[in-house]
Design a protein around this motif. Structure first.
Motif, PDB file in Angstrom:
ATOM      1  N   VAL A  39       0.801  -1.232   0.000  1.00 30.81           N
ATOM      2  CA  VAL A  39       0.000   0.000   0.000  1.00 30.81           C
ATOM      3  C   VAL A  39       0.831   1.277   0.000  1.00 30.81           C
ATOM      4  CG1 VAL A  39      -1.980  -1.097   1.117  1.00 30.81           C
ATOM      5  CG2 VAL A  39      -0.224  -0.018   2.530  1.00 30.81           C
ATOM      6  N   TYR A  40       2.135   1.169   0.189  1.00 29.50           N
ATOM      7  CA  TYR A  40       2.953   2.377   0.294  1.00 29.50           C
ATOM      8  C   TYR A  40       3.309   2.987  -1.064  1.00 29.50           C
ATOM      9  CZ  TYR A  40       4.037   2.522   5.327  1.00 29.50           C
ATOM     10  OH  TYR A  40       3.989   2.668   6.682  1.00 29.50           O
ATOM     11  N   LEU A  41       3.469   2.143  -2.090  1.00 30.12           N
ATOM     12  CA  LEU A  41       3.992   2.610  -3.369  1.00 30.12           C
ATOM     13  C   LEU A  41       3.000   2.354  -4.492  1.00 30.12           C
ATOM     14  CD1 LEU A  41       7.675   1.317  -3.116  1.00 30.12           C
ATOM     15  CD2 LEU A  41       6.775   3.541  -2.393  1.00 30.12           C
ATOM     16  N   SER A  42       3.165   3.109  -5.574  1.00 34.95           N
ATOM     17  CA  SER A  42       2.338   2.917  -6.761  1.00 34.95           C
ATOM     18  C   SER A  42       2.719   1.644  -7.497  1.00 34.95           C
ATOM     19  CB  SER A  42       2.472   4.128  -7.683  1.00 34.95           C
ATOM     20  OG  SER A  42       1.780   3.933  -8.889  1.00 34.95           O
ATOM     21  N   SER A  43       4.006   1.325  -7.523  1.00 37.84           N
ATOM     22  CA  SER A  43       4.499   0.110  -8.170  1.00 37.84           C
ATOM     23  C   SER A  43       5.649  -0.444  -7.344  1.00 37.84           C
ATOM     24  CB  SER A  43       4.950   0.398  -9.603  1.00 37.84           C
ATOM     25  OG  SER A  43       5.948   1.394  -9.627  1.00 37.84           O
ATOM     26  N   PRO A  44       5.894  -1.741  -7.404  1.00 39.69           N
ATOM     27  CA  PRO A  44       6.935  -2.346  -6.551  1.00 39.69           C
ATOM     28  C   PRO A  44       8.313  -1.727  -6.779  1.00 39.69           C
ATOM     29  CG  PRO A  44       5.548  -4.038  -7.551  1.00 39.69           C
ATOM     30  CD  PRO A  44       5.173  -2.743  -8.208  1.00 39.69           C
ATOM     31  N   ASN A  45       9.017  -1.489  -5.672  1.00 43.30           N
ATOM     32  CA  ASN A  45      10.369  -0.944  -5.745  1.00 43.30           C
ATOM     33  C   ASN A  45      11.123  -1.396  -4.498  1.00 43.30           C
ATOM     34  OD1 ASN A  45      12.641   0.922  -5.364  1.00 43.30           O
ATOM     35  ND2 ASN A  45      11.783   2.053  -7.092  1.00 43.30           N
ATOM     36  N   ASP A  46      11.970  -2.389  -4.660  1.00 41.26           N
ATOM     37  CA  ASP A  46      12.669  -2.973  -3.513  1.00 41.26           C
ATOM     38  C   ASP A  46      13.608  -1.973  -2.841  1.00 41.26           C
ATOM     39  OD1 ASP A  46      11.381  -5.361  -3.930  1.00 41.26           O
ATOM     40  OD2 ASP A  46      13.041  -6.297  -5.027  1.00 41.26           O
ATOM     41  N   GLU A  47      14.232  -1.099  -3.627  1.00 45.88           N
ATOM     42  CA  GLU A  47      15.167  -0.138  -3.050  1.00 45.88           C
ATOM     43  C   GLU A  47      14.445   0.845  -2.127  1.00 45.88           C
ATOM     44  OE1 GLU A  47      18.467   3.238  -4.415  1.00 45.88           O
ATOM     45  OE2 GLU A  47      17.422   2.046  -5.930  1.00 45.88           O
ATOM     46  N   ILE A  48      13.317   1.371  -2.591  1.00 42.79           N
ATOM     47  CA  ILE A  48      12.561   2.314  -1.763  1.00 42.79           C
ATOM     48  C   ILE A  48      11.999   1.607  -0.535  1.00 42.79           C
ATOM     49  CG2 ILE A  48      10.521   3.791  -1.650  1.00 42.79           C
ATOM     50  CD1 ILE A  48      11.018   4.575  -4.542  1.00 42.79           C
ATOM     51  N   GLY A 103      -0.180  15.216  -3.278  1.00 39.01           N
ATOM     52  CA  GLY A 103      -0.339  13.811  -2.943  1.00 39.01           C
ATOM     53  C   GLY A 103      -0.195  12.941  -4.161  1.00 39.01           C
ATOM     54  N   GLY A 104       0.052  11.659  -3.930  1.00 32.86           N
ATOM     55  CA  GLY A 104       0.143  10.709  -5.009  1.00 32.86           C
ATOM     56  C   GLY A 104      -1.233  10.306  -5.501  1.00 32.86           C
ATOM     57  N   CYS A 105      -1.380  10.187  -6.805  1.00 31.59           N
ATOM     58  CA  CYS A 105      -2.664   9.778  -7.372  1.00 31.59           C
ATOM     59  C   CYS A 105      -3.063   8.373  -6.922  1.00 31.59           C
ATOM     60  CB  CYS A 105      -2.593   9.818  -8.902  1.00 31.59           C
ATOM     61  SG  CYS A 105      -2.581  11.482  -9.613  1.00 31.59           S
ATOM     62  N   ASP A 106      -2.069   7.554  -6.557  1.00 34.64           N
ATOM     63  CA  ASP A 106      -2.332   6.176  -6.158  1.00 34.64           C
ATOM     64  C   ASP A 106      -2.179   5.961  -4.655  1.00 34.64           C
ATOM     65  OD1 ASP A 106      -2.668   5.556  -8.894  1.00 34.64           O
ATOM     66  OD2 ASP A 106      -0.510   5.256  -9.130  1.00 34.64           O
ATOM     67  N   ASP A 107      -2.244   7.037  -3.886  1.00 30.39           N
ATOM     68  CA  ASP A 107      -2.116   6.941  -2.430  1.00 30.39           C
ATOM     69  C   ASP A 107      -3.426   6.409  -1.854  1.00 30.39           C
ATOM     70  OD1 ASP A 107      -1.719   7.235   0.289  1.00 30.39           O
ATOM     71  OD2 ASP A 107      -0.908   9.263   0.145  1.00 30.39           O
ATOM     72  N   VAL A 108      -3.388   5.214  -1.254  1.00 28.21           N
ATOM     73  CA  VAL A 108      -4.601   4.641  -0.673  1.00 28.21           C
ATOM     74  C   VAL A 108      -4.743   5.001   0.806  1.00 28.21           C
ATOM     75  CG1 VAL A 108      -4.643   2.733  -2.312  1.00 28.21           C
ATOM     76  CG2 VAL A 108      -3.463   2.442  -0.126  1.00 28.21           C
ATOM     77  N   LEU A 109      -3.677   5.498   1.433  1.00 31.34           N
ATOM     78  CA  LEU A 109      -3.725   5.860   2.848  1.00 31.34           C
ATOM     79  C   LEU A 109      -4.218   7.290   3.053  1.00 31.34           C
ATOM     80  CD1 LEU A 109      -0.377   4.219   4.031  1.00 31.34           C
ATOM     81  CD2 LEU A 109      -2.692   3.286   4.153  1.00 31.34           C
ATOM     82  N   CYS A 110      -3.725   8.205   2.253  1.00 30.22           N
ATOM     83  CA  CYS A 110      -4.195   9.603   2.254  1.00 30.22           C
ATOM     84  C   CYS A 110      -4.587   9.923   0.810  1.00 30.22           C
ATOM     85  CB  CYS A 110      -3.107  10.545   2.748  1.00 30.22           C
ATOM     86  SG  CYS A 110      -2.606  10.280   4.464  1.00 30.22           S
ATOM     87  N   PRO A 111      -5.748   9.476   0.380  1.00 32.40           N
ATOM     88  CA  PRO A 111      -6.095   9.456  -1.044  1.00 32.40           C
ATOM     89  C   PRO A 111      -6.328  10.840  -1.646  1.00 32.40           C
ATOM     90  CG  PRO A 111      -7.977   8.818   0.283  1.00 32.40           C
ATOM     91  CD  PRO A 111      -6.812   8.907   1.231  1.00 32.40           C
ATOM     92  N   PRO A 112      -6.351  10.910  -2.978  1.00 35.90           N
ATOM     93  CA  PRO A 112      -6.588  12.185  -3.662  1.00 35.90           C
ATOM     94  C   PRO A 112      -7.864  12.885  -3.220  1.00 35.90           C
ATOM     95  CG  PRO A 112      -5.801  10.569  -5.236  1.00 35.90           C
ATOM     96  CD  PRO A 112      -6.021   9.836  -3.940  1.00 35.90           C
ATOM     97  N   HIS A 149       1.575   8.227 -10.896  1.00 34.05           N
ATOM     98  CA  HIS A 149       2.507   7.115 -10.662  1.00 34.05           C
ATOM     99  C   HIS A 149       3.207   7.247  -9.303  1.00 34.05           C
ATOM    100  CE1 HIS A 149       1.693   6.374 -14.843  1.00 34.05           C
ATOM    101  NE2 HIS A 149       2.308   7.478 -15.214  1.00 34.05           N
ATOM    102  N   ALA A 150       2.448   7.704  -8.318  1.00 37.58           N
ATOM    103  CA  ALA A 150       2.983   7.831  -6.958  1.00 37.58           C
ATOM    104  C   ALA A 150       1.937   7.356  -5.965  1.00 37.58           C
ATOM    105  CB  ALA A 150       3.373   9.269  -6.654  1.00 37.58           C
ATOM    106  N   GLY A 151       2.392   6.597  -4.981  1.00 38.25           N
ATOM    107  CA  GLY A 151       1.535   6.186  -3.886  1.00 38.25           C
ATOM    108  C   GLY A 151       1.726   7.107  -2.696  1.00 38.25           C
TER     109      GLY A 151
END
Length: 235
Positions: free
Chosen positions: A126-135, A179-188, A208-210
Motif C-alpha cells: 500500500v505504500y507505493l504505486s508500483s513495486p520498488n525494492d530499493e525504496i 499527494g500521489g494519485c495512487d495513495d490509498v492511505l491519504c487518497p486524492p 505514478h505515486a503512492g
C-alpha cells in the motif's frame, strides 16, 4: 537565508526527504528536520519543533503524512511565525473509530517480529504505486531506526489527533497540498477536500505515486516544492 522545517511521517526520519532537502538547500534554504523523540502528544512535539528556532524566528514547513498533523498544531500555536506550508500525502481528519485497534495490531506484530518485518508484511502493498525494492528497503530501515518506543509514541499521536478541517477553513497562509494519485492511505479525495477548505492553497496530484511520493517521484515533488518555496531570495 530562509528557514524550512521538514516534518517526517510515522516511522520516518530525514531520509524520507533526502532528495527534497538537497534541492532546497541548493536553492538557499536553511533546511531543518524534526527528529521525533518519545513525545506522545502533538503539544509536546510542537514545543520540540519550536525549540529548533530562536524565539519569534520565522519559518516555513514541509510536512509528510503524520508531519501534517504537527504542522497543524504549529499553525494553531504560532501562525504569525509561519510563512507557508507544503503538505505531502497528509490528511486533516481525526482518527477513525477503528484506528487504535488496527494500530495496536501493528504494534504487537512489530514487537514480536521487528519493525522492518512490519513494513514488509503489512505495508509493502500500500505504500507505493508500483513495486520498488530499493525504496521499500529504505522505508524499512527508517522504521527499524525509529524503534518500538518512538513508534508507540507516534501511534498515540495518530490516535488522539484533532480534526483540522476548521483550522484549514480559517487559514490564510499560502499552502501547497500535494499527494500521489495512487495513495490509498491519504487518497486524492482527501487532498482535494483540504484544498477546497484552504482558500489560499494550490493542489498538485502526482501520477505514478503512492503514499511515499517524495521517494517514488522525487524529481516531480522537488520541482513543485522549488516552485512553491522558491530560492531564498524570494523571502
Amino acid at each position: 537565508m530562509t528557514n524550512l522545517l521538514f516534518l517526517p511521517g510515522t516511522l520516518c526520519n530525514s531520509a524520507v526527504f533526502s532528495n527534497q532537502i538537497t534541492t532546497l538547500t541548493n536553492a538557499g534554504h536553511r533546511c531543518i528536520t524534526l527528529e521525533y523523540g518519545e513525545h506522545d502528544n502533538l503539544n509536546h512535539v510542537a514545543e520540540h519543533a519550536l525549540s529548533l528556532f530562536a524565539a519569534h524566528e520565522q519559518f516555513s514547513i514541509c510536512a509528510f503524512s503524520m508531519g501534517g498533523m504537527v504542522a497543524f498544531e504549529l499553525l494553531t500555536r504560532c501562525p504569525e511565525r509561519i510563512d507557508r506550508i507544503a503538505l505531502l500525502d497528509s490528511n486533516a481528519h481525526a482518527d477513525k473509530p477503528q484506528g487504535r485497534t488496527v494500530r495496536n495490531e501493528h504494534l504487537n506484530y512489530a514487537v514480536e517480529h521487528g519493525l522492518d518485518r512490519l513494513i514488509h508484511d503489512y505495508f509493502s502493498s500500500v505504500y507505493l504505486s508500483s513495486p520498488n525494492d530499493e525504496i521499500m528497503g529504505l522505508i524499512a530501515k527508517m522504521a527499524k531506526d525509529t524503534g518500538i518506543a518512538r513508534y508507540k509514541a507516534q501511534l498515540e499521536i495518530l490516535a488522539t489527533r484533532p480534526d483540522a478541517s476548521e483550522l484549514l477553513a480559517n487559514c490564510s497562509h499560502r499552502m501547497l497540498i500535494m499527494g500521489g494519485c495512487d495513495d490509498v492511505l491519504c487518497p486524492p479525495t482527501e487532498q482535494q477536500r483540504m484544498h477546497q477548505l484552504a482558500a489560499n492553497s494550490e493542489l498538485v496530484l502526482i501520477k505514478h505515486a503512492g503514499h511515499f511520493a517524495p521517494l517514488e517521484q522525487s524529481d516531480k515533488v522537488n520541482l513543485h516544492l522549488y516552485n512553491f518555496f522558491g530560492g531564498a531570495a524570494h523571502a
